[in-house]
Design an enzyme around this catalytic site. Structure first.
Site, short mmCIF file in Angstrom:
data_model
loop_
_atom_site.label_atom_id
_atom_site.label_comp_id
_atom_site.label_asym_id
_atom_site.label_seq_id
_atom_site.Cartn_x
_atom_site.Cartn_y
_atom_site.Cartn_z
N HIS A 210 33.95 43.47 42.41
CA HIS A 210 34.33 43.62 40.99
C HIS A 210 35.83 43.43 40.76
CE1 HIS A 210 35.26 47.75 42.29
NE2 HIS A 210 36.03 47.85 41.21
N ASP A 211 36.65 43.76 41.75
CA ASP A 211 38.11 43.64 41.55
C ASP A 211 38.71 42.44 42.26
OD1 ASP A 211 38.55 45.70 39.81
OD2 ASP A 211 38.92 47.21 41.38
N LYS A 214 41.84 40.68 41.32
CA LYS A 214 43.17 41.30 41.52
C LYS A 214 43.98 40.56 42.56
CE LYS A 214 42.33 45.96 39.85
NZ LYS A 214 42.19 47.37 40.21
N HIS A 239 42.13 40.38 35.48
CA HIS A 239 41.41 40.32 36.75
C HIS A 239 39.90 40.14 36.59
CE1 HIS A 239 40.59 44.70 36.26
NE2 HIS A 239 39.62 44.51 37.17
N HIS A 263 32.72 44.40 33.88
CA HIS A 263 32.80 45.76 34.44
C HIS A 263 33.82 46.67 33.74
CE1 HIS A 263 36.21 44.33 36.99
NE2 HIS A 263 36.54 45.60 37.08
FE LIG Z 1 37.84 48.89 40.54
FE LIG Z 2 38.47 46.47 37.70
#
Ligand SMILES: [Fe+2]
Ligand SMILES: [Fe+2]
Length: 361
Positions: A210-211, A214, A239, A263
């Protein structure tokens, strides 16, 4: 090949002998019995390749035995033996499933022709049956092989994803283990909801990645010890879309990419990037969102210390209907607090996406 076995059933000894002698002269293995019951006993013990049956016999007539045989083993061909002047009986036998008839007294050529044809037919049927069974067996084998290959492929995909996740940790060491915990929390909630089983691996991959967007966010923003200013917030928020753009190009992750994109959406429509509201937010994203918030709260952050588990649960309850889907919050709150504590402590090492499928809730 073994000699083919032929059973002769006739109450007249002379006929039995004539038939046996002729058959044995051609190399067939012949047995003869004088009535229907003896024939049944014989067939129950060993399977003949052909049965010759006299129609008119005391006790059990030929038709009765024929009916029994068709029922007992339809693959054994039957030829009825009839007198020259009784053709209608022969036709009735064929109507009941006899393969052919032979006239008595035997005429050599007609006798062997009939026997030969019936045996040939029997061989074809047996071959055909074996071929079918063989084919079914091969199909089963191939299906199992394909299933195993598919599984192997999925595992190697997941291995790649795990490596990708670790790459993010190198950049964002503060969130070490965050992806793993969010994945485990997500699967726990998803199984309690419950979501269809086929959706679980999609959700696991989405939660894990999900990240991933980043990776493109400067470290100075990721690791900033204080609150972000508006510009930094804008960059940080990108992100979701960055992650989506990366993942959606991979067919195997297309559904997961939708969850990654959403998300950070809020149930009341005040989240980002699209401001989706309610059930317009994919179910997977509504679940990941709770798991993500839970882990963020119970972990130390560059800008604040970790909250206790009960405090974090209370916070999630408070945000039901605004940030989170109230129905999923209800499910989440049904899971006892200790479960989350244990899950956080007992995450497998090395972490495997596949093991989450067996996770107990
Ligand atoms: Fe997260
Ligand atoms: Fe996130």
């Amino acid at each position: 090949m073994d000699a083919e076995k032929i059973l002769v059933v006739d109450d007249e000894e002379a006929i039995r002998e004539a038939a046996s002698t002729m058959l044995e002269s051609r190399g067939y293995c012949c047995a003869s019995v004088s009535d229907g019951h003896a024939a049944q006993d014989y067939v129950r013990k060993q399977t003949p390749d052909l049965v010759l049956i006299d129609v008119i016999m005391p006790e059990m007539d030929g038709f009765k035995l024929l009916d029994w045989l068709r029922n007992y083993d339809p693959e054994i061909p039957v030829i009825v033996l009839t007198a020259v002047n009784d053709i209608p009986t022969a036709l009735e036998a064929i109507r009941r499933g006899a393969y052919d008839y032979i006239l008595k007294p035997f005429e050599k050529e007609q006798f062997f022709h009939g026997v030969g044809r019936a045996l040939q037919q029997r061989r074809l049927e047996v071959e055909n049956r074996n071929y079918q069974q063989d084919l079914e067996h091969k199909v089963e084998e191939r299906t199992a092989e394909l299933r195993a290959k598919h599984c192997e492929l999925e595992q190697s995909y997941d291995g790649t994803l795990e490596a990708l996740g670790s790459a993010l940790h190198l950049k964002d060491a503060e969130t070490e283990g965050h992806c793993q915990r969010v994945t485990a929390f997500t699967i726990s909630i998803a199984k309690t909801v419950p979501v269809p089983i086929a959706y679980l691996p999609i959700m696991a991959r989405a939660a894990f990645l999900h990240d991933i967007g980043k990776m493109a966010i400067p470290g100075s923003i990721l690791r900033k010890p204080g609150p972000l200013d508006d510009d930094e917030k804008r960059i940080m928020r990108a992100h979701c879309e960055i992650g989506y753009n990366v993942l959606t190009r991979i067919p195997f992750l297309r559904d997961a990419a939708q969850i990654v994109l959403a998300h950070q959406e809020f149930f009341d429509g005040t989240g980002y990037p699209r401001g989706l509201q309610g059930e317009a937010i994919p179910l997977g994203a509504r679940i990941v969102s709770i798991a993500n918030a839970l882990d963020a709260m119970i972990s130390d952050q560059p800008y604040r210390r970790a909250l206790s588990m009960s405090h974090a649960r209370e916070e999630i309850r408070r945000c039901a209907g605004t940030q989170f889907d109230p129905k999923i919050v209800q499910v989440f709150l049904c899971i006892r607090e200790q479960h989350w504590v244990e899950l956080r402590e007992n995450l497998g090492s090395p972490f495997r996406l596949a093991q989450l499928k067996n996770l107990k809730t």
